[in-house]
Motif scaffolding. Structure first.
Motif, PDB file in Angstrom:
ATOM      1  N   PRO A 213       1.117  -1.488   0.219  1.00 48.65           N
ATOM      2  CA  PRO A 213      -0.208   0.483   0.490  1.00 48.65           C
ATOM      3  C   PRO A 213       0.701   1.246  -0.056  1.00 48.65           C
ATOM      4  O   PRO A 213       0.603   2.381  -0.026  1.00 48.65           O
ATOM      5  CB  PRO A 213      -0.914  -0.092   1.473  1.00 48.65           C
ATOM      6  N   ASP A 214       1.893   1.401   0.497  1.00 46.59           N
ATOM      7  CA  ASP A 214       2.921   2.583   0.435  1.00 46.59           C
ATOM      8  C   ASP A 214       4.542   2.303   0.302  1.00 46.59           C
ATOM      9  O   ASP A 214       5.639   3.029   0.363  1.00 46.59           O
ATOM     10  CB  ASP A 214       3.139   2.563   2.203  1.00 46.59           C
ATOM     11  N   LEU A 215       4.413   0.942  -0.881  1.00 48.37           N
ATOM     12  CA  LEU A 215       5.839   0.751  -1.815  1.00 48.37           C
ATOM     13  C   LEU A 215       5.501   0.963  -3.070  1.00 48.37           C
ATOM     14  O   LEU A 215       5.160  -0.119  -3.323  1.00 48.37           O
ATOM     15  CB  LEU A 215       6.026   0.137  -0.768  1.00 48.37           C
ATOM     16  N   ALA A 216       6.672   1.002  -4.303  1.00 49.76           N
ATOM     17  CA  ALA A 216       6.294   0.734  -5.696  1.00 49.76           C
ATOM     18  C   ALA A 216       7.886   0.201  -6.394  1.00 49.76           C
ATOM     19  O   ALA A 216       8.339   1.463  -5.754  1.00 49.76           O
ATOM     20  CB  ALA A 216       5.218   1.246  -6.008  1.00 49.76           C
ATOM     21  N   TYR A 217       7.551  -0.751  -6.845  1.00 51.35           N
ATOM     22  CA  TYR A 217       8.417  -0.724  -7.828  1.00 51.35           C
ATOM     23  C   TYR A 217       8.717  -0.083  -8.964  1.00 51.35           C
ATOM     24  O   TYR A 217       7.494  -1.127  -9.864  1.00 51.35           O
ATOM     25  CB  TYR A 217       9.785  -1.798  -7.655  1.00 51.35           C
ATOM     26  N   MET A 218       9.764   0.600  -9.271  1.00 55.22           N
ATOM     27  CA  MET A 218       9.518   0.756 -11.247  1.00 55.22           C
ATOM     28  C   MET A 218      11.179   0.649 -12.131  1.00 55.22           C
ATOM     29  O   MET A 218      11.829   0.720 -11.344  1.00 55.22           O
ATOM     30  CB  MET A 218       9.466   2.629 -11.583  1.00 55.22           C
TER      31      MET A 218
END
Length: 271
Positions: A213-218
């Motif tokens: 919910p509070d972390l993403a990777y690109m």
């Protein structure tokens, strides 16, 4: 004409393997070769006059074989995910961890229903002037279970081999709006996607992968999202969430009922 070269940086043998008339040099995952051999056997079963229970057994073996392989990929990824959460992108300084991440992301791109449906639709349209097109499309659909695995392996290999030229970003979401995931957990958000269609598929990738919910990777070809290393606002979170929901054909997972209701109200998604 030289045979195409394919590389997969996960497991396998260095020995060239002849598959479907082509010689694949470099790393050939043993699982891919085994799946192809199984597919050939199942093709004989499907084409013969066998009792229904034999066909049922075929389907069980097919599903279990692939799901077991995906389970291994996921099981190897979870410890790497925990390291990313605690150490940030420095966890990917390990070649092994990077291979595991790229493999996982590659298969998350290709194993979904929406990817299958769009791919087959594009191929059917491309072959519509061929007399035997429906026969080829039928074979494609019947063997998509192994084709998607091979495609996922190739996507993962490409990400790994291009790792030094791509932009790797970890985005921390400090807004009140959580990230969502769904039936298509990794989506291409490169600007070329908006100009693409069945005849002109996207030629570049900026991959968005919410891992919490509070972390993403690109992992991106472009630098268009480099600013997200510093911060992300609610409007940007909303755009990414909507893209995930639309690509997931409405099947969305969120951490709060409020974010699910917001998605439903915007695009009619289901939890």
């Amino acid at each position: 004409m030289k045979s195409p070269r394919r590389y997969a940086p996960v497991g396998g043998s260095l020995a060239p393997v002849r598959v479907a008339g082509f010689r694949w040099n470099g790393w050939q995952p043993s699982a891919v070769y085994a799946f192809i051999r199984l597919s050939q056997v199942w093709g004989h079963i499907s084409d013969s006059d066998q009792p229904k229970d034999i066909s049922d057994i075929e389907e069980v073996i097919r599903c279990n074989s692939l799901e077991n392989k995906y389970a291994v990929i996921e099981r190897e990824f979870y410890p790497v995910l925990e390291l990313i959460k605690s150490q940030g992108l420095s966890a990917l300084d390990s070649t092994k961890n990077m291979i595991i991440l790229c493999s996982y992301v590659g298969h998350q791109v290709t194993r979904t229903k929406s990817f299958k449906d769009r791919s087959i639709k594009a191929i059917r349209q491309d072959m519509q002037n061929f007399r035997e097109s429906e026969g080829y499309v039928h074979l494609l659909e019947r063997n998509w279970w192994v084709i998607s695995y091979i495609l996922g392996t190739n996507v993962g290999a490409g990400l790994f081999l291009s790792r030094d030229s791509y932009h790797h970003i970890l985005i921390k979401n400090n807004t009140k709006k959580p990230f969502v995931t769904g039936g298509h957990p990794v989506v291409n958000v490169h600007e070329c996607v908006s100009r693409s269609d069945l005849d002109n598929p996207p030629k570049h990738m900026d991959l968005w992968f919410p891992i919490g919910p509070d972390l993403a990777y690109m992992v991106n070809e472009s630098s268009n999202y480099d600013h997200l290393k510093l911060s992300i606002d609610e409007q940007e979170v909303g755009k990414f969430n909507e893209t995930v929901a639309r690509q997931s054909e409405g099947w969305v997972i969120g951490s709060t009922s409020e974010i699910i209701e917001e998605i439903r109200s915007r695009i009619g998604a289901t939890a």
